[in-house]
Write an enzyme that holds these catalytic residues in place. Structure first.
Site, mmCIF file in Angstrom:
data_model
loop_
_atom_site.group_PDB
_atom_site.id
_atom_site.type_symbol
_atom_site.label_atom_id
_atom_site.label_comp_id
_atom_site.label_asym_id
_atom_site.label_seq_id
_atom_site.Cartn_x
_atom_site.Cartn_y
_atom_site.Cartn_z
ATOM 1 N N SER A 7 28.753 -0.955 17.914
ATOM 2 C CA SER A 7 28.056 -0.804 19.144
ATOM 3 C C SER A 7 27.310 0.655 19.428
ATOM 4 O O SER A 7 28.050 1.446 18.726
ATOM 5 C CB SER A 7 28.586 -1.481 20.288
ATOM 6 O OG SER A 7 27.900 -1.233 21.600
ATOM 7 N N TYR A 50 36.365 -0.814 25.291
ATOM 8 C CA TYR A 50 35.320 -1.332 24.298
ATOM 9 C C TYR A 50 34.873 -0.331 23.388
ATOM 10 O O TYR A 50 34.544 -0.482 22.247
ATOM 11 C CB TYR A 50 34.117 -1.983 25.495
ATOM 12 C CG TYR A 50 33.041 -2.638 24.180
ATOM 13 C CD1 TYR A 50 33.198 -4.071 23.723
ATOM 14 C CD2 TYR A 50 31.677 -1.946 24.401
ATOM 15 C CE1 TYR A 50 32.025 -4.441 23.193
ATOM 16 C CE2 TYR A 50 30.678 -2.622 23.726
ATOM 17 C CZ TYR A 50 31.048 -3.956 23.179
ATOM 18 O OH TYR A 50 29.957 -4.489 22.346
#
Ligand code: NAP
Length: 250
Positions: free
Chosen positions: A141, A156
Site C-alpha cells: 500500500s 497497517y
C-alpha cells in the site's frame, strides 16, 4: 493477445465483489489463466469463481492458518495442474491512532497482511522451485511508503511496509530458482475495505492529494498485477509498483 495463456494463478482474498483481488482474478482469466480464488468463506469464493468463469475455481483459505495455506496450494495443484502465479491480496485495515492500537488490533492486522503473505508464499514456493518458474505479486500500500495518512492506522502501515521487505528478500532469495517477487502499492481505491467508513471530509482531503484528480479503480490495480504476473515483466523482481494517481511521487 492473451498474456497468461496456459498459466494458473492463485489470488487470495479475491471473493470481495468490488475488491482488488476479484478484479485481478477476472483480468487474469480474460488473459487465458485458470484462476483459483481463495477467501475466508467457501461459498463467497465459489460464487466469485462462477462469476469470473473461464474455469475459475473457488475455495476457502484463511491465510493466517499455515496448514490451510498448504492444503489450498496442494488442492489447486491437484485441480488446476500447477501454480504459476500467486497474488497475495488478502488484507484488512483499521483506522486507529498509535495509542489506540490494542494487542488484538496488532495481531489481526499483522496476521492477515504480513503473516498471510509469508504463509501463502511458503505454500507455493516448493512447487515453483521444482518447476524453476513463478511470479509472486504482493499487495502492499502507499500507506507503507508515506506512513499512512489515508485510512489505515500505523499498524497497517507497518504490516504493509513489512510486505515490502518480505517481497524484496524473497526476490533476492528466489531469483536463482526462476521465481520473481514484486509488490504493488495502491493508493486510494474505492472498495469495500473502506466502504461506508469514510466521511465526506476524508474523501475531499484524499482527492485533493491526488494529482490525477480521481480515486483509483480495482481495474487500475489489476492491470499492474497482470504486468507483474506475465512475461512482460520477465526482468522485473524486487520492485514496488505504485498505482496511486500521483499521490506519492518519489
Ligand atoms: P476488500 O474488498 O475488503 O477485500 C479483502 C478480502 O480479503 C475480503 O474478501 C476478505 O474477506 C479477505 N480476507 C480477510 N481476511 C482474510 C484471511 N485471513 N484469509 C483470506 N482472506 C481474507 O479489500 P480490497 O480493497 O480489495 O483490498 C485488497 C488488498 O489491497 C488488501 O491487502 C488491502 O490492504 C490492499 N489495499 C487496498 C487499498 C484500497 O484503497 N482499497 C489500498 C492499498 C492497499 P471478508 O470480506 O470475508 O473479511
Amino acid at each position: 493477445m492473451e498474456l497468461l495463456a496456459g498459466q494458473t494463478a492463485i489470488v487470495t482474498g479475491a471473493a470481495s465483489p468490488r475488491g482488488l483481488g476479484k478484479a485481478t482474478a477476472r483480468l487474469f482469466a480474460s488473459h487465458g489463466a485458470k484462476v483459483a480464488i481463495l477467501d475466508l468463506d467457501p461459498r463467497d469464493a465459489e460464487t466469485a469463481a462462477e462469476d469470473v468463469g473461464q474455469g475459475a475455481i473457488g475455495m476457502a483459505c484463511d491465510v493466517t492458518d499455515k496448514a490451510a495455506c498448504d492444503a489450498a496450494a496442494a488442492a489447486v495443484v491437484g485441480k488446476l495442474g500447477g501454480i504459476d502465479i500467486l497474488v497475495n491480496n488478502a488484507g484488512i485495515t483499521q483506522p486507529l491512532k498509535i495509542m489506540t492500537i490494542a494487542p488484538e488490533n496488532y495481531d489481526a492486522v499483522l496476521d492477515v497482511n504480513l503473516r498471510g503473505t509469508l504463509y501463502m508464499s511458503q505454500a507455493v514456493i516448493p512447487h515453483m522451485r521444482e518447476r524453476k518458474s513463478g511470479s509472486i505479486v504482493n499487495i502492499s500500500s502507499v500507506s507503507a511508503q508515506r506512513g499512512g495518512g489515508i485510512f489505515g492506522g500505523p499498524h497497517y502501515s507497518a504490516a504493509k511496509a513489512g510486505i515490502l521487505g518480505l517481497t524484496k528478500a524473497m526476490a533476492r532469495e528466489l531469483a536463482p530458482d526462476g521465481i520473481r517477487s514484486n509488490a504493488v502499492c495502491p493508493g486510494f481505491i474505492a472498495t469495500d475495505i473502506t466502504a461506508g467508513k469514510l466521511t465526506e471530509e476524508m474523501r475531499r482531503d484524499i482527492l485533493e492529494g491526488i494529482p490525477m484528480g480521481r480515486t483509483g479503480t480495482a481495474e487500475d490495480v489489476a492491470g499492474c498485477c497482470l504486468f507483474l504476473a506475465s512475461e512482460l515483466s520477465a526482468y522485473v523482481t524486487g520492485s514496488e509498483v505504485d498505482v496511486n494517481g500521483g499521490s506519492l511521487i518519489h
